[in-house]
Design an enzyme around this catalytic site. Sequence first.
Site, PDB file in Angstrom:
ATOM      1  N   ALA A 198      -4.078  -4.462  21.331  1.00 12.81           N
ATOM      2  CA  ALA A 198      -3.144  -5.307  22.312  1.00 12.81           C
ATOM      3  C   ALA A 198      -4.089  -6.308  23.201  1.00 12.81           C
ATOM      4  O   ALA A 198      -3.507  -6.249  24.174  1.00 12.81           O
ATOM      5  CB  ALA A 198      -2.099  -4.175  23.193  1.00 12.81           C
ATOM      6  N   ARG A 247      -0.428 -18.907  22.316  1.00 11.85           N
ATOM      7  CA  ARG A 247       0.535 -19.710  21.694  1.00 11.85           C
ATOM      8  C   ARG A 247       1.980 -19.281  22.476  1.00 11.85           C
ATOM      9  O   ARG A 247       2.973 -19.927  22.334  1.00 11.85           O
ATOM     10  CB  ARG A 247       0.653 -19.495  20.146  1.00 11.85           C
ATOM     11  N   LYS A 266       0.749 -10.984  26.593  1.00 10.71           N
ATOM     12  CA  LYS A 266       1.236 -11.091  25.168  1.00 10.71           C
ATOM     13  C   LYS A 266       2.084  -9.977  24.916  1.00 10.71           C
ATOM     14  O   LYS A 266       3.394 -10.011  24.676  1.00 10.71           O
ATOM     15  CB  LYS A 266       0.607 -11.570  24.110  1.00 10.71           C
ATOM     16  N   GLN A 324     -11.517  -4.518  25.738  1.00 12.20           N
ATOM     17  CA  GLN A 324     -12.193  -5.556  24.695  1.00 12.20           C
ATOM     18  C   GLN A 324     -12.594  -6.739  25.735  1.00 12.20           C
ATOM     19  O   GLN A 324     -11.758  -7.604  25.878  1.00 12.20           O
ATOM     20  CB  GLN A 324     -11.422  -6.087  23.727  1.00 12.20           C
ATOM     21  N   GLU A 339      -8.552 -13.225   4.174  1.00  6.31           N
ATOM     22  CA  GLU A 339      -7.927 -14.138   5.261  1.00  6.31           C
ATOM     23  C   GLU A 339      -7.574 -15.252   4.722  1.00  6.31           C
ATOM     24  O   GLU A 339      -8.155 -15.891   3.714  1.00  6.31           O
ATOM     25  CB  GLU A 339      -8.744 -14.268   6.418  1.00  6.31           C
ATOM     26  N   ASN A 356      -1.248  -8.622   3.756  1.00  6.36           N
ATOM     27  CA  ASN A 356      -1.563  -7.334   4.654  1.00  6.36           C
ATOM     28  C   ASN A 356      -0.831  -7.545   6.076  1.00  6.36           C
ATOM     29  O   ASN A 356      -0.943  -8.539   6.373  1.00  6.36           O
ATOM     30  CB  ASN A 356      -3.256  -7.614   4.941  1.00  6.36           C
ATOM     31  N   ALA A 359      47.123  -4.444  58.143  1.00  6.22           N
ATOM     32  CA  ALA A 359      46.600  -5.535  57.710  1.00  6.22           C
ATOM     33  C   ALA A 359      46.143  -6.416  58.786  1.00  6.22           C
ATOM     34  O   ALA A 359      46.596  -6.636  60.084  1.00  6.22           O
ATOM     35  CB  ALA A 359      47.642  -6.278  56.794  1.00  6.22           C
TER      36      ALA A 359
END
Length: 458
Positions: A9, A15, A22, A72, A154, A169, A422
């Site tokens: 993730a 994009r 994302k 990462q 790929e 894949n 009222a």
Amino acid sequence: MSRYAIILAAGQGTRMKSKLYKVLHPVLGRPMVQHVMEQLKAVQLNEMVTVVGHGAEKVAEHIGDQSKLVIQEEQLGTGHAVIQAEELLKDKEGTTIVVCGDTPLIKGETYQALFEDHEKTGAKATILTAKAPNPTGYGRVIRNAENEVERIVEHKDANEAELLVEEINTGTYCFDNKALFSALQQVSNDNAQGEYYLPDVIGILRNKGEKISASVTGDFEETLGVNDRVALAQAEMTLKKRINEQHMRNGVTILDPTNTYIGPDVRIEQDVLIHPGTIIKGESVIKTDAEIGPHTEIVDCSVGEATVIRQSVARNSQIGSRVQIGPFAHIRPEANIGDEAKIGNFVEIKKAVIGDKSKVSHLSYIGDADVGENVNVGCGTITVNYDGKNKYLTKIEDDSFIGCNSNLIAPVTVGKGSYVAAGSTITKDVPGDSLSVARARQTNKEGYASKIKNRKKD
């Protein structure tokens, strides 16, 4: 056998053209990565690790303690992403599934079948594959003459013959955990993108003589990866259709499934009727024989048996049985509406209890109030609950009658069985069984209208 999961993730999702991370983009109200985590519960994991990049703190807010997080720092490919989980998993015995956080449509049954196929064959790696009607952009699964999986290529690196292969894949795999991290040490970035591809692990294991298997899903649609707003809309439509069909098979009538939006955590009992334009989200529960819509939004509400809600909005509230709501009512958070009550057109209820068989039929605001049973609230009534700083409670006891266009200035109590005339503005408690009149005395000046008209002519 122990089971682990690594959720990828960390992609920035350029994009998507969005400030939102994302995998946090919602599909039917739930972030994509949360869909993945919910479906993975079917395989009873021992541990889950999510690899995140920029915006890690936002992901952490959503997933809480459901998964461990690793970061990462640089996005150098899927293989590099998986390596970030090495310190947590590398020495463990068992099977590790690697999934993408932007694939919200894969079902728990598909994950379970992938694990079972992997463990049954004794393979070191098993790829979740699908037959794509248009495989452009996908990695191709290349098999040998014996129909065994040989490698994954790929799209950008495929030759002309490989581009004709339809089996793709999906980006989801099961690995022998130790074999995975051992093979990752040999992955290089000698490719068109200069990245470390996770699929290269397949070729490395194959060259070592290890068995590689494939688990083919018959539903290509569920493998959709969401990379832009177009795919996000496709995922929304697919999941909406799946959920609506499940409810209809369970005995719910949805008159126009294309224009009905039901969240994944909603529970609906049989014989409920849902009209077009209805949105039901969160952890809402709709009981049997209820009728919802058209053009109604319900979020995190409990709706009782045989209740009818038309052209209205309700949020975070409890709504009883045989209640009539709408059209054009607004039930705001923390409302509790009793059985057989009526909330009519252009009525707003906020943080209020409305007792059984009570009626607020039209053009009223009832906020921070405790309304008893069998109370009639006339048109245009307002509980004046806010002094600019604090909120105060209005209490209307059982069997009371509030006349039209009344203002109840909180804190105030109208006693049991009382009447408010009222047009009154009530600032003091009204004793039970009383009539309260709080309005200016009427004065009539006969003939005065003519004087006004003559003055205008001059």
